[in-house]
Design a protein around this motif. Structure first.
Motif, PDB file in Angstrom:
ATOM      1  N   HIS A  61       0.806  -1.222   0.000  1.00 40.77           N
ATOM      2  CA  HIS A  61       0.000   0.000   0.000  1.00 40.77           C
ATOM      3  C   HIS A  61       0.838   1.271   0.000  1.00 40.77           C
ATOM      4  CE1 HIS A  61      -3.581  -2.385   0.671  1.00 40.77           C
ATOM      5  NE2 HIS A  61      -2.856  -3.094   1.516  1.00 40.77           N
ATOM      6  N   SER A  78      -4.572   4.784   1.132  1.00 38.14           N
ATOM      7  CA  SER A  78      -5.687   5.148   2.010  1.00 38.14           C
ATOM      8  C   SER A  78      -5.141   5.775   3.293  1.00 38.14           C
ATOM      9  CB  SER A  78      -6.566   3.938   2.327  1.00 38.14           C
ATOM     10  OG  SER A  78      -5.957   3.126   3.297  1.00 38.14           O
ATOM     11  N   ILE A  80      -5.529   5.033   6.387  1.00 36.24           N
ATOM     12  CA  ILE A  80      -5.047   4.102   7.414  1.00 36.24           C
ATOM     13  C   ILE A  80      -3.580   3.759   7.191  1.00 36.24           C
ATOM     14  CG2 ILE A  80      -5.804   2.009   6.214  1.00 36.24           C
ATOM     15  CD1 ILE A  80      -5.968   2.469   9.976  1.00 36.24           C
ATOM     16  N   TRP A  81      -3.176   3.641   5.932  1.00 38.11           N
ATOM     17  CA  TRP A  81      -1.776   3.312   5.631  1.00 38.11           C
ATOM     18  C   TRP A  81      -0.887   4.526   5.855  1.00 38.11           C
ATOM     19  CZ3 TRP A  81      -1.737  -1.470   6.183  1.00 38.11           C
ATOM     20  CH2 TRP A  81      -2.747  -2.281   5.679  1.00 38.11           C
ATOM     21  N   HIS A  82      -1.463   5.716   5.757  1.00 36.56           N
ATOM     22  CA  HIS A  82      -0.728   6.949   6.033  1.00 36.56           C
ATOM     23  C   HIS A  82      -0.193   6.906   7.469  1.00 36.56           C
ATOM     24  CE1 HIS A  82      -0.206  11.197   7.076  1.00 36.56           C
ATOM     25  NE2 HIS A  82      -0.103  11.448   5.778  1.00 36.56           N
ATOM     26  N   ALA A  83      -1.065   6.601   8.401  1.00 40.84           N
ATOM     27  CA  ALA A  83      -0.661   6.544   9.814  1.00 40.84           C
ATOM     28  C   ALA A  83       0.347   5.431  10.059  1.00 40.84           C
ATOM     29  CB  ALA A  83      -1.893   6.337  10.691  1.00 40.84           C
ATOM     30  N   ARG A  84       0.132   4.292   9.436  1.00 43.06           N
ATOM     31  CA  ARG A  84       1.058   3.167   9.646  1.00 43.06           C
ATOM     32  C   ARG A  84       2.428   3.431   9.035  1.00 43.06           C
ATOM     33  NH1 ARG A  84      -2.856  -2.109   9.332  1.00 43.06           N
ATOM     34  NH2 ARG A  84      -4.205  -1.421  11.021  1.00 43.06           N
ATOM     35  N   THR A 110      -1.611  10.759   0.472  1.00 41.92           N
ATOM     36  CA  THR A 110      -2.601   9.726   0.169  1.00 41.92           C
ATOM     37  C   THR A 110      -3.069   9.920  -1.264  1.00 41.92           C
ATOM     38  OG1 THR A 110      -3.275   9.700   2.470  1.00 41.92           O
ATOM     39  CG2 THR A 110      -4.781   8.693   0.888  1.00 41.92           C
TER      40      THR A 110
END
Length: 154
Positions: A61, A78, A80-84, A110
């Protein structure tokens, strides 16, 4: 990939190397108009070195988009992957520094588009039928077969 510095020009691809590029690629890489192509190839090579260091669930991702001064710019597909990805920043920065990049920060953007083009985009993607769909198909086939049996008696 020897001594890479941010804002440095990517290494030139020579025709004398083993596995030399084809004539079309050699022509595209000739002259100053080839700088964007060389940079894209350099960024792709960096992406291939850095992204595998990410957790296996995150790696598909995320993609390296640019090296902008002292910043690595990554794209994710997405929020969620930004934070991870931000949680993996230290690993990426250490890896980038170990291959000679002078970077100190990561920027994550993103994207609304797929990060990697589909290799087999020409082929239709199918998903297996659900159990309900399979049962309906069996019932339809059974009714057709019983209908054929009735036609044979005529």
């Amino acid at each position: 990939m020897s001594d890479f510095r941010s804002r440095s020009k990517p290494p030139r691809i020579g025709a004398s190397r083993v596995g030399a590029p084809t004539a079309a690629l050699e022509a595209a890489l000739g002259g100053t108009s080839a700088d964007p192509i060389r940079r894209a190839m350099w960024l792709d090579a960096l992406d291939r070195r850095l992204v595998p260091l990410l957790p296996p669930t995150l790696a598909p991702h995320a993609r390296l988009a640019n090296v902008d001064g002292s910043r690595l710019v990554f794209l994710v597909d997405s929020p969620i992957w930004h934070a991870r990805l931000r949680l993996s920043a230290d690993v990426l920065l250490d890896a980038a520094r170990s291959i000679g990049l002078d970077v100190s920060d990561i920027v994550v953007r993103t994207s609304t588009r797929p990060l990697r083009p589909e290799v087999d985009a020409g082929r239709a993607r199918t998903t297996p039928p659900s159990p309900v769909a399979r049962a309906a198909l069996k019932a339809a086939l059974a009714s057709l077969q019983s209908g054929e049996d009735g036609d044979e008696r005529k």
